[in-house]
Design a protein around this motif. Structure first.
Motif, mmCIF file in Angstrom:
data_model
loop_
_atom_site.group_PDB
_atom_site.id
_atom_site.type_symbol
_atom_site.label_atom_id
_atom_site.label_comp_id
_atom_site.label_asym_id
_atom_site.label_seq_id
_atom_site.Cartn_x
_atom_site.Cartn_y
_atom_site.Cartn_z
ATOM 1 N N TYR A 263 0.814 -1.209 0.000
ATOM 2 C CA TYR A 263 0.000 0.000 0.000
ATOM 3 C C TYR A 263 0.850 1.262 0.000
ATOM 4 C CZ TYR A 263 -3.633 -3.285 1.464
ATOM 5 O OH TYR A 263 -4.505 -4.345 1.541
ATOM 6 N N GLN A 264 0.170 2.376 -0.147
ATOM 7 C CA GLN A 264 0.747 3.674 0.151
ATOM 8 C C GLN A 264 0.156 4.143 1.485
ATOM 9 O OE1 GLN A 264 -0.102 5.380 -4.010
ATOM 10 N NE2 GLN A 264 1.732 6.502 -3.380
ATOM 11 N N ARG A 265 0.968 4.829 2.261
ATOM 12 C CA ARG A 265 0.566 5.218 3.610
ATOM 13 C C ARG A 265 0.609 6.729 3.763
ATOM 14 N NH1 ARG A 265 4.179 6.327 7.484
ATOM 15 N NH2 ARG A 265 5.769 5.127 6.341
ATOM 16 N N TYR B 217 -4.241 3.879 4.705
ATOM 17 C CA TYR B 217 -3.518 3.071 3.730
ATOM 18 C C TYR B 217 -4.403 2.865 2.510
ATOM 19 C CZ TYR B 217 -0.324 1.932 7.558
ATOM 20 O OH TYR B 217 0.589 2.013 8.588
ATOM 21 N N PHE B 218 -3.801 2.961 1.329
ATOM 22 C CA PHE B 218 -4.587 2.837 0.099
ATOM 23 C C PHE B 218 -3.723 2.274 -1.028
ATOM 24 C CE2 PHE B 218 -2.466 6.859 -0.064
ATOM 25 C CZ PHE B 218 -2.192 7.104 -1.399
ATOM 26 N N SER B 219 -4.401 1.777 -2.053
ATOM 27 C CA SER B 219 -3.734 1.284 -3.254
ATOM 28 C C SER B 219 -4.583 1.697 -4.444
ATOM 29 C CB SER B 219 -3.587 -0.234 -3.217
ATOM 30 O OG SER B 219 -3.005 -0.719 -4.416
ATOM 31 N N GLY C 9 -7.123 0.486 1.793
ATOM 32 C CA GLY C 9 -6.364 -0.658 2.267
ATOM 33 C C GLY C 9 -6.500 -0.909 3.750
ATOM 34 N N THR D 281 -1.691 -2.814 8.349
ATOM 35 C CA THR D 281 -2.288 -1.482 8.177
ATOM 36 C C THR D 281 -2.806 -1.001 9.529
ATOM 37 O OG1 THR D 281 -4.459 -2.434 7.597
ATOM 38 C CG2 THR D 281 -2.944 -1.947 5.780
#
Length: 262
Positions: A69-71, A86-88, A93, A134
């Motif tokens: 993920y990106q944080r 957190y996301f993608s 996420g 996460t």
């Protein structure tokens, strides 16, 4: 006549001393309880009006790469607290997001809706996926003015249907909850130096001791034991454990986080 006059004077004297005693007790009460004159100010976190489309959720556009993920983090409109996120791509996420989802029938992780179909007071509320990859964290951005008091919580549709029907959207890891099962949300308070100051549990499902409860309403989660925390992290545990850890989806919903003036 003199006796009647004396009796009247005595009655007046009794009333005078009684009135004086009442005034004295009133003043002592105020001196001993100065906080009784006014209640502490409270601030309630809300994201109402922050989403323009129905059945949508907040997804960040920039963040640091962290595993799959990106944080990043986001704060509420009043900048009182910050949330891990957190996301993608365009998908949530973990950590926290805010959503206005209303879907209480679709199983699976893509449904971020609360099982209530709405927030406690409005349409927008928080959804969290809290696990070791996460981490879900809420940080007090104004520790000099406010302390944590608590929040309202409930299950997501995802984890509710997983526990109620054994339906996790086709993944096939969960089982239907029965006698002896439980699902717990734990809030862990941390000081500014990251040391742990306490933890409190909340049952999102409880089938122990003759109970058969899977939460489907908003209920108050008291954080008074963690009031002075600089930040709170959340852990989830379940009686449904598999080869790779907890099978129950590590999701929950939260609304109306409440802070109290120091």
């Amino acid at each position: 006549m003199n006796q009647l006059k004396q009796l009247g004077q005595m009655k007046k004297l009794v009333w005078f001393w009684a009135a004086l005693l009442c005034v004295s007790l009133w003043n002592c009460s105020d001196d001993e309880n100065p906080a009784s004159e006014e209640q502490k100010e409270e601030a309630v976190i809300s994201f109402e009006g922050e989403l323009s489309e129905p059945n949508s959720s907040f997804i960040a556009t920039e963040g640091e790469v962290d595993g799959f993920y990106q944080r990043t983090s986001f704060s509420d409109p009043q900048a009182l607290v910050a949330f891990s996120h957190y996301f993608s791509g365009q998908s949530f996420g973990g950590g926290f997001t805010y959503t206005n989802g209303t879907d209480v029938t679709t199983s699976g992780y893509t449904n971020l809706s609360a099982i209530t179909g709405a927030g406690r007071d409005g349409s927008v509320y928080l959804t969290s996926n809290a696990n070791e990859y996460t981490p879900a964290r809420i940080t007090n951005l104004q520790v000099g003015k406010y302390r944590f008091k608590g929040a309202w919580v409930t299950n997501t549709t995802y984890d509710y249907l997983a526990m109620k029907d054994g339906n996790d959207g086709g993944i096939g890891l969960v089982r239907k909850f029965g006698v002896g099962d439980w699902f717990i949300l734990t809030a862990v308070g941390h000081a500014s130096d990251d040391s742990e100051i306490g933890r409190v549990d909340f049952y999102l499902a409880d089938f122990r001791d003759g109970n058969s409860m899977i939460l489907d309403t908003w209920e108050w989660f008291d954080w008074s034991e963690l009031a002075d925390a600089s930040y709170i992290t959340f852990e989830m545990s379940s009686s449904d454990i598999g080869d790779f850890g907890m099978n129950t989806p590590s999701y929950f919903c939260m609304d109306d986080i409440t802070l109290q003036e120091n």
